[in-house]
Design an enzyme around this catalytic site. Structure first.
Site, mmCIF file in Angstrom:
data_model
loop_
_atom_site.group_PDB
_atom_site.id
_atom_site.type_symbol
_atom_site.label_atom_id
_atom_site.label_comp_id
_atom_site.label_asym_id
_atom_site.label_seq_id
_atom_site.Cartn_x
_atom_site.Cartn_y
_atom_site.Cartn_z
ATOM 1 N N GLU A 149 0.981 -1.230 -0.347
ATOM 2 C CA GLU A 149 0.258 -0.089 0.193
ATOM 3 C C GLU A 149 0.700 1.387 0.389
ATOM 4 O O GLU A 149 0.544 2.468 -0.986
ATOM 5 C CB GLU A 149 -1.018 0.212 1.362
ATOM 6 C CG GLU A 149 -2.105 -1.120 0.878
ATOM 7 C CD GLU A 149 -2.779 -1.022 1.736
ATOM 8 O OE1 GLU A 149 -2.864 -0.026 2.990
ATOM 9 O OE2 GLU A 149 -3.616 -1.947 2.394
ATOM 10 N N HIS A 182 -9.649 1.872 0.497
ATOM 11 C CA HIS A 182 -10.685 0.760 1.112
ATOM 12 C C HIS A 182 -12.125 0.949 1.629
ATOM 13 O O HIS A 182 -12.582 -0.304 2.070
ATOM 14 C CB HIS A 182 -9.913 1.476 2.671
ATOM 15 C CG HIS A 182 -8.679 1.637 2.854
ATOM 16 N ND1 HIS A 182 -7.865 2.230 2.203
ATOM 17 C CD2 HIS A 182 -7.957 0.006 3.817
ATOM 18 C CE1 HIS A 182 -6.194 1.311 2.848
ATOM 19 N NE2 HIS A 182 -6.116 0.316 3.585
#
Length: 289
Positions: A149, A182
């Site tokens: 990420e 997300h």
């Protein structure tokens, strides 16, 4: 006025390209997690292993966006690909120690809770670490997810955004892609829950705090010029989880008051130390200054 108008048009075009590239990169990252046909939930070993393959592939794909979509002339001679991605030796030790220490200050209250709960004692046991290194969920949460990420959403997006928006505005813009990415957890929550409202609320809350963390993470990357800084902070935050303020209320006085004070001191201490402990000169950062 004509040259000025042309400059605005050019700037707008470059900014649109930067935003579009980052949006495409975010969608590609999330999409790579769902290309596998599986009936298992996200914590099942089969799903985790397949997603490990996805983020490994993204480790090759993401830098291509920097190669083809960033304005490398903005960085001049200091704009080699590894340097833009935050991979260099000079200042590496500082980039590990100082951001980790700074983040630990922020979590002073939760760290004391871990001590009171007896969790800290586990850190001294080799069996604890050996067990975790064989645990796919632990590896995902503490190593693979923070690495992939931060690599995609910081190391590969900020070199694209900074030439157009500058460092300060990029710190605010970049985390929005991270927060939106997300939101894919909403689908998984709705599949496992009958309470749609609760699932939506959880996802919106996650969007908020992941975006806020993203601001901090982007700040660390641009101030230090090191990938290690946001990675170690991300891994530590994943380990700690969101602070359990409810647990504080379960303690009796005077421990409860002491915990509240420590939570506040940790936050304000972090604010005070944030700028001096991330001075670019400490990390020999000449890239994003």
């Amino acid at each position: 006025m004509a040259p000025f108008a042309g400059l605005i048009t050019l700037l707008g075009s470059n900014c649109s390209k930067a935003v579009g590239s980052c949006l495409l990169l975010a969608c590609t990252y999330v999409g790579s997690l769902y290309i596998w046909r599986t009936k298992f939930h996200r914590d099942h070993p089969t799903t985790i292993k397949k997603r490990f393959v996805s983020v490994l592939i993204m480790g090759v794909v993401s830098p291509l966006f920097v190669v083809f979509c960033s304005e490398k002339t903005y960085f001049g001679e200091r704009g080699s690909l590894p340097t833009l991605l935050g991979f260099r030796w000079k200042g590496l030790l500082q980039a590990f120690v100082l951001p980790l220490g700074l983040t630990m200050v922020l979590f002073s209250g939760p760290l004391l809770l871990h001590y009171l709960d007896g969790v800290c004692g586990l850190y001294l046991k080799s069996r604890y670490w050996m067990s975790n290194l064989r645990n796919l969920i632990w590896l995902r949460n503490h190593i693979v997810a923070p690495f992939s990420e931060e690599f995609t959403f910081r190391a590969c997006m900020l070199p694209i955004l900074v030439p157009c928006f500058g460092a300060s505005l990029s710190i605010v813009i970049c985390p929005l892609f991270f927060g939106v990415a997300h939101l894919h957890h909403l689908r998984e929550r709705m599949e496992r829950s009958t309470n749609t409202t609760h699932a939506v609320f959880q996802s919106l809350f996650q969007f908020l705090y992941t975006s806020l963390f993203g601001v901090y993470s982007a700040y660390l990357f641009l101030r230090t010029g090191h990938f290690m800084a946001p990675f170690i902070a991300h891994a530590f935050c994943n380990h700690m989880g969101f602070p359990d303020f409810i647990e504080v209320l379960s303690y009796k006085q005077p421990v409860r008051t002491f915990l509240v004070i420590l939570f506040l001191l940790g936050f304000f201490g972090w604010l005070v130390l944030l700028e001096p402990l991330t001075k670019p000169a400490i990390f020999s950062n000449l890239v994003y200054v």
